[in-house]
Scaffold this active site. Structure first.
Site, PDB file in Angstrom:
ATOM      1  CB  SER A  12     -86.120 -10.059  -0.165  1.00 20.28           C
ATOM      2  OG  SER A  12     -87.469 -10.392   0.095  1.00 20.28           O
ATOM      3  CD  GLU A  21     -90.314   1.462  -1.659  1.00 24.20           C
ATOM      4  OE1 GLU A  21     -89.287   0.768  -1.525  1.00 24.20           O
ATOM      5  OE2 GLU A  21     -91.277   1.112  -2.331  1.00 24.20           O
ATOM      6  CE  LYS A  77     -90.118   1.884  -5.513  1.00 26.46           C
ATOM      7  NZ  LYS A  77     -89.358   0.945  -6.323  1.00 26.46           N
ATOM      8  CB  SER A 122     -96.845  -0.461  -9.233  1.00 22.72           C
ATOM      9  OG  SER A 122     -96.117  -1.632  -8.968  1.00 22.72           O
ATOM     10  N   GLY A 123     -97.207  -0.829  -5.924  1.00 30.24           N
ATOM     11  CA  GLY A 123     -97.921  -1.209  -4.715  1.00 30.24           C
ATOM     12  C   GLY A 123     -99.032  -2.230  -4.849  1.00 30.24           C
ATOM     13  N   GLY A 124     -99.012  -3.032  -5.922  1.00 27.20           N
ATOM     14  CA  GLY A 124    -100.066  -4.042  -6.051  1.00 27.20           C
ATOM     15  C   GLY A 124    -101.232  -3.575  -6.917  1.00 27.20           C
ATOM     16  CB  SER A 154     -89.140   3.375  -9.091  1.00 28.42           C
ATOM     17  OG  SER A 154     -88.359   2.318  -8.585  1.00 28.42           O
ATOM     18  NE  ARG A 165     -96.125  -5.502  -5.825  1.00 26.04           N
ATOM     19  CZ  ARG A 165     -96.739  -5.201  -4.686  1.00 26.04           C
ATOM     20  NH1 ARG A 165     -97.712  -5.961  -4.230  1.00 26.04           N
ATOM     21  NH2 ARG A 165     -96.374  -4.147  -3.981  1.00 26.04           N
TER      22      ARG A 165
HETATM   23  P1  13P Z   1     -94.017  -2.380  -6.522  1.00 27.37           P
HETATM   24  O1  13P Z   1     -93.988  -1.462  -7.696  1.00 27.37           O
HETATM   25  O2  13P Z   1     -94.341  -3.791  -6.862  1.00 27.37           O
HETATM   26  O3  13P Z   1     -94.842  -1.832  -5.389  1.00 27.37           O
HETATM   27  O4  13P Z   1     -92.543  -2.454  -5.945  1.00 27.37           O
HETATM   28  C1  13P Z   1     -91.796  -1.339  -5.803  1.00 27.37           C
HETATM   29  C2  13P Z   1     -90.759  -1.564  -4.797  1.00 27.37           C
HETATM   30  O5  13P Z   1     -89.588  -1.431  -5.072  1.00 27.37           O
HETATM   31  C3  13P Z   1     -91.170  -1.933  -3.417  1.00 27.37           C
HETATM   32  O6  13P Z   1     -90.104  -1.762  -2.541  1.00 27.37           O
END
Ligand code: 13P
Length: 627
Positions: A306, A475, A517, A559-561, A587, A590
């Site tokens: 965003s 997600e 997700k 990937s979540g950081g 998916s 980062r």
């Molecule tokens: P990350 O892989 O960076 O966590 O982002 C995935 C995503 O779409 C978060 O909503």
């Protein structure tokens, strides 16, 4: 109306072999082969069955569509009891099935197709994908067409550089080309006669889609029952040929062809009536899109940060957060060479979906033309319970004030309608859960209320998406950035998934047209002992197998950081813990983007280096999908 087919009747012989007792060799792709001197009578097989292939499939499809058709030089026809033929079928192809894998053994020499100019006039002459024409046959066809000015020629081109067919190409009303989108982007394409043909006359057939110039229908051809991958091409092309001859639109023809491939067995393709009735259920289309998004070995790129998130990313590298910089940044990813070989879909943010590619197309059209399915983030971010209360909230069972719920349900139906019209075909909605512990290491968040409400909102969103023709990605993210053990991550992830799937089913969401997700299961980033890839692989696989219904269309990971390498290593270990009842892929945002952002630094002179950095992550992750 009548159609004359030129091609060979390849007879498929399916042998289900016991690979433990047979002398197979395995190639670099892991496919097993017997040597080409293979003699079926020498081997032990559990079962054998036989089916017609090549032009016989085309004849059967056309017969089922109610179109009179004949194969040149053959008396094969279909009776209510099945195929009937008196002339011998000489050319055979063995299809070996062992341990669930399939190999083809074709005869070393293709029979050259013969052409006898027919006495009666034909409306259509179809050069089938099984046809193998030499110069003499091609010249006879040319001579026939020269005197049959009303006969429309339809051509299935195996090879863009077959000199025998060059003179037939400009005369064609329709040309089928396998993997046209890939072939046409090669520099050598310009020197082929097809490059001069009106693009509207070209139908692209591949394992993932059927397409004409502006229309793409996703398809999944990877079936290993009686319908072999090669016959699926014949069913698709024959259905399009039939629909074209019946005067249906290209869009309609592609849809019917997808349905025929998806629902046929080799010995029973569908009638026109049955195809039409299937078409009226849009659900099938949504399920196909969902399946296409998780075709392996490819993933989904999340490029949907965003305004606030992209601002933070740019700020860290002192990149000015301008409209043009945001466009240029996304453009790096979308113009990376061979992107479509690594991703099935890309999730966009509203602003990006309206921005333009270098060629003037908007990004949605640009990606669609590359056969990448464009999707859109539709949630409107996180809101704290201390700031406002969500729908479904019961103050008698409060959440904690600093927990979050996800905004965006109000006005969603209108936004989805617009997105569908813009060409977006799937959507994403993220709910976030932080695991927090008290002094005794007991879990205090997420509360049951926060889980319950976020999952109900996810289900409401998912149902609205399916009604609007978009595949929902739900997600629920357990945020990695915390202090907790891998077991606590597994416990909370499992609890959220149980609640989510109950809400989805109770709300009436079709799980076959829905993707999950989800976070990988691992100890929080602040926890003193970080989880190894082997632990993440086992725990994540176990949690998903125990808490996700098998009919779901697929699972993709965020990937979540995690660092890019960590996310890839963990993904590889998860895949090793398969097989799973659903397709599983990545998916990432980062973990795919960060090296490219760092290489780019807001300077377009670095675009090429940034693309390379991105491509490196794509290749690493698609490789991780292939254990
Ligand atoms: P990350 O892989 O960076 O966590 O982002 C995935 C995503 O779409 C978060 O909503």
């Amino acid at each position: 109306m009548n159609i004359l087919i030129v091609g060979n009747i390849l007879k498929d012989v399916y042998l289900n072999l016991d690979s433990r007792n047979e002398n197979f060799e395995t190639d670099q792709h892991g496919i097993k082969w017997l040597d080409l001197s293979f003699d079926a009578s020498m081997h032990h097989f559990f079962s054998q069955n036989i089916s017609l292939g090549g032009s016989a499939v085309t004849l059967e499809v056309l017969t089922n569509l109610g179109i009179p058709a004949t194969i040149n030089h053959s008396d094969l026809h279909f009776t209510p009891d099945g195929p009937a033929v008196t002339t011998p079928i000489t050319s055979s192809r063995y299809i070996l099935i062992s341990d669930g894998g399939i190999s083809y053994l074709a005869p070393s020499k293709f029979q050259i197709s013969t052409f006898d100019p027919p006495a009666e006039p034909y409306d259509y002459l179809y050069i089938d994908r099984s046809a193998s024409l030499d110069q003499s046959a091609a010249s006879k066809i040319q001579a026939y067409l020269d005197i049959s000015l009303n006969t429309k020629l339809i051509l299935y081109l195996h090879n863009l550089n077959n000199p025998h067919l060059n003179s037939l190409i400009p005369r064609s009303a329709l040309v089928f080309v396998e993997n046209f989108s890939e072939l046409s982007s090669a520099p050598s394409f310009k020197s082929t006669p097809v490059s001069n043909l009106d693009p509207n006359k070209i139908i692209d057939i591949s394992e993932t889609h059927l397409a004409s110039q502006n229309i793409t229908e996703p398809i999944s051809i990877g079936r290993i029952d009686m319908l072999t991958h090669l016959s699926a091409y014949s069913i698709a092309s024959a259905t399009i040929l039939g629909a074209f001859a019946l005067g249906l639109s290209v869009e309609e023809s592609l849809k019917l062809a997808c349905l025929n491939v998806e629902h046929s067995r080799l010995d029973s393709t569908l009638t026109l009536e049955k195809l039409q009735s299937l078409k009226s259920t849009t659900k099938d289309n949504l399920e196909l899109i969902a399946q296409s998004l998780v075709l392996r070995p490819k993933g989904i790129l999340a490029a949907d940060e965003s305004g606030g998130s992209i601002h933070k990313k740019f700020d860290q590298l002192h990149i000015p957060d301008t409209y043009d910089n945001r466009r240029d940044y996304r453009n790096i990813f979308f113009t990376t060479p061979n992107l479509e070989q690594h991703v099935n879909g890309i999730i966009l943010f509203d602003e990006t979906a309206r921005q333009l590619a270098d060629n003037g197309q908007n990004f949605v059209e640009f990606l669609t033309a590359k056969r990448i399915i464009p999707g859109i983030k539709v949630d409107q971010g996180l809101e704290k319970y201390s700031d406002s209360t969500p729908p479904h909230y019961n103050p008698a069972s409060p959440a904690r004030p600093d927990e979050t719920w996800t905004k965006g349900l109000s006005g969603l139906a209108d936004r989805l309608q617009e997105y569908y019209q813009m060409g977006l075909r799937f959507a994403k909605w993220r709910a976030a859960f932080e695991i927090r512990l008290d002094d005794q290491d007991n879990i205090i968040t997420p509360t049951n209320t926060a889980i319950d409400i976020n999952c109900q909102i996810l289900a409401d969103y998912a149902l609205q998406c399916q009604k609007a023709g978009l595949v929902p990605i739900v997600e629920p993210e357990v945020v990695y950035d915390g202090y907790y053990t891998i077991d606590q991550s597994a416990e909370i992830t499992g609890k959220i998934l149980d609640c989510l799937f109950k809400k989805l089913v109770d709300t009436g969401v079709n799980l076959r047209a829905c993707l999950l997700k989800v976070n990988m299961v691992l100890a929080g980033k602040k926890y003193e002992t970080q989880s190894t890839p082997a632990e993440v692989g086992t725990k994540t696989a176990e949690t998903l197998k125990n808490h996700v219904p098998s009919e779901l269309a697929g699972i993709v990971f965020l990937s979540g950081g995690q660092t890019p390498e960590q996310a890839t290593d963990n993904l590889a270990e998860i895949i090793k813990n398969g097989p799973f009842p659903w397709p599983v892929t990545f998916s990432f945002a980062r973990a795919l983007q960060d090296p490219a952002l760092f290489a780019w630094q807001g300077d377009n002179q670095n675009t090429e280096t940034a693309r390379q950095a991105f491509l490196e992550r794509l290749i690493a992750n698609t490789s991780a999908l292939q254990p």
